[in-house]
Design a protein around this motif. Structure first.
Motif, PDB file in Angstrom:
ATOM      1  N   GLY A   1     108.826  17.823 -35.232  1.00  9.28           N
ATOM      2  CA  GLY A   1     109.347  16.460 -35.285  1.00  9.28           C
ATOM      3  C   GLY A   1     110.517  16.323 -36.235  1.00  9.28           C
ATOM      4  O   GLY A   1     111.098  17.329 -36.690  1.00  9.28           O
ATOM      5  N   PRO A   2     110.896  15.100 -36.576  1.00  5.76           N
ATOM      6  CA  PRO A   2     112.035  14.849 -37.458  1.00  5.76           C
ATOM      7  C   PRO A   2     111.904  15.598 -38.789  1.00  5.76           C
ATOM      8  O   PRO A   2     110.814  15.674 -39.376  1.00  5.76           O
TER       9      PRO A   2
ATOM     10  N   GLY B   1     113.055  15.010 -31.839  1.00  2.69           N
ATOM     11  CA  GLY B   1     113.643  14.505 -33.066  1.00  2.69           C
ATOM     12  C   GLY B   1     113.925  15.543 -34.117  1.00  2.69           C
ATOM     13  O   GLY B   1     114.323  15.213 -35.242  1.00  2.69           O
TER      14      GLY B   1
END
Length: 388
Positions: A86-87, A109
Motif C-alpha cells: 500500500g501507500p 497506492g
C-alpha cells in the motif's frame, strides 16, 4: 513432433509475426470438443475445467498452488494485494517492460522504483536494483518487494536477485508473463520467488482465445488469500466477504482451451527453440542475438535482436515490410519516460542508460512454434542482405 507448414506458392505473404492460425489448424477438433463440453454442462464461471487446469499447471511447474485468474495484470494485482502492499511501500521493477507491471503498483497506492537493464539479457540489472533500494530509503519509502520481469521469454537472474532480496528482507514476485514454459537452474517458471505470475493473452507462448492469467506459490496462506481475493474477497461463500477483493476469475471456456493447448505446449517449446537456434546461427555475425544465461532456457515469447548503432531501425523495418516480413519493437519507450509514470523514481534519480539505449535499437522477428524452415531461411537471407 510439429510438422513444417505446407509449402505455399506465396509463402512469403503467409509469414505471420505470431502464427496462431497454424496452431489452431493442428488442434481444431480438440478445441471444438473442449468448448462443446463446456456448452453442454453450462458452468461458464468456475466450472470443472478451471480446477482441472489449475491442477495441470501446478504439475507442469512443480509448484504447490496454481490459481487461475482473468488476466496477467490481475495476477500481479492479486499478488500485491495478498502481500498487503500500500501507500509508502516501494516496489522495484524494470523500466524496460510492458506497463502492466508498474500499473498494478500504482493501483494499490505504492511507489514503483524503476530499475535499469543488463546489456546482455535485457533483464533487471542487480547493481541497478541495489541503487534503487538505496534510493527508496533516501526518499523515506519502505522497500517491500521486487518484481523482476522475464523479458522476451528468459528468466531473470534470480539467484543474484534473491541474495539481494534476502539482504534487504524483500519478497520476490516473478513476472513470468513472457516466460511460462522456461526454466532457471532446475526450477520452472512458476516455481520461482514467493509468488510467480503469468499471462495467457493469445500472443503468449501458452495463450488462450481471450484474456487469462495465473498465480503460482508454494505458500499455503498466500494461496488461500489470493483464491479469496479473486472472487470479491469471499469467505465461506460469495456472500461472505472477509476482505476487499476483485472479480478476477478465469472463464471456464478459456480454461478448457488452455487444457488442450497445454498438451502440445512442450512440443511447441522445442519448436520455438529450434527456430531460435536457426536465427542465432544465421544472424550472430551481423546483429546482437539473444543471450541466454547458463542453466536457463527461454520460452521465446519474442526473438529480439539488437541492431548495430549505425543501423537505422525504422528504415530496416520498412524494408522488411516491403518483402512481407513482419517485425515489432518491444518497447519503444521505457516506462520511466512515459507520461503516466515519469513522475515515479528511478534507481539513479534520473536516466537509466541501458534500457534507454535498448529501446532505440531492439527489434523482434517472427516467432512461434510454427515458423516453417523455408520461411525462416527467407527471413534470415533478407535480413542478412539488408544489413550488409
Amino acid at each position: 513432433m510439429i510438422e513444417p507448414l505446407k509449402q505455399q506458392k506465396n509463402y512469403k505473404e503467409s509469414i505471420q509475426f505470431i502464427d496462431l492460425k497454424s496452431q489452431l489448424e493442428r488442434i481444431r477438433p480438440e478445441i471444438d470438443a473442449a468448448i462443446k463440453r463446456v456448452l453442454d454442462h453450462g458452468v461458464f464461471i468456475m466450472g470443472p475445467e478451471v480446477y482441472e487446469l489449475e491442477k495441470e499447471l501446478a504439475s507442469f511447474c512443480g509448484v504447490k498452488h496454481a490459481i487461475s485468474c482473468a488476466n496477467g495484470t490481475d495476477a500481479l494485482g492479486l499478488g500485491l494485494m495478498a502481500q498487503n502492499v500500500g501507500p509508502g511501500d516501494a516496489i522495484f521493477l524494470p523500466s524496460f517492460t510492458f506497463a502492466a507491471t508498474a500499473e498494478v503498483v500504482a493501483w494499490v497506492g505504492a511507489t514503483p522504483i524503476f530499475i535499469d537493464s543488463l546489456e546482455n539479457t535485457y533483464n533487471m540489472d542487480p547493481q541497478s536494483l541495489e541503487q534503487g533500494i538505496h534510493r527508496a530509503k533516501e526518499l523515506g519509502l519502505n522497500p517491500v518487494g521486487i518484481i523482476p520481469v522475464d523479458l522476451f521469454g528468459q528468466p531473470a537472474d534470480y539467484d543474484v536477485i534473491q541474495s539481494i532480496a534476502e539482504e534487504h528482507r524483500l519478497w520476490i514476485m516473478a513476472d513470468g508473463a513472457q516466460s511460462f514454459g522456461a526454466s532457471y537452474r532446475g526450477r520452472k517458471v512458476g516455481n520461482i520467488g514467493h509468488i510467480s505470475t503469468t499471462s495467457f493473452f493469445p500472443a503468449k507462448p501458452l495463450g488462450c482465445y481471450g484474456d487469462g492469467g495465473a498465480i503460482f506459490t508454494n505458500d499455503d496462506n498466500l494461496a488461500q488469500i489470493m483464491k479469496s481475493l479473486r472472487v470479491h474477497g469471499q469467505g465461506s461463500d460469495k456472500y461472505d466477504n472477509i476482505r476487499i477483493g476483485m472479480n478476477g476469475r478465469l472463464d471456464t471456456i478459456q480454461a478448457a482451451i488452455l487444457l488442450e493447448k497445454l498438451k502440445v505446449f512442450p512440443d511447441e517449446l522445442l519448436a520455438r527453440q529450434r527456430t531460435a537456434n536457426h536465427y542465432n546461427e544465421a544472424l550472430k555475425e551481423i546483429v546482437q542475438v539473444p543471450y541466454v544465461l547458463d542453466g536457463a532456457t527461454s520460452a521465446w515469447a519474442q526473438y529480439t535482436i539488437r541492431l548495430p548503432k549505425h543501423k537505422d531501425r525504422a528504415k530496416l523495418m520498412a524494408e522488411l515490410k516491403e518483402v512481407n516480413i513482419p517485425t515489432m519493437v518491444y518497447y519503444v519507450k521505457p516506462l520511466h519516460q512515459q507520461t503516466a509514470y515519469k513522475h515515479y523514481p528511478t534507481a539513479t534519480g534520473g536516466a537509466l542508460p541501458v534500457c534507454e539505449a535498448l529501446a532505440e535499437k531492439v527489434m523482434s522477428l517472427p516467432m512461434s512454434g510454427y515458423v516453417d524452415k523455408r520461411s525462416q531461411e527467407y527471413i534470415n537471407s533478407q535480413i542478412s542482405e539488408l544489413l550488409k
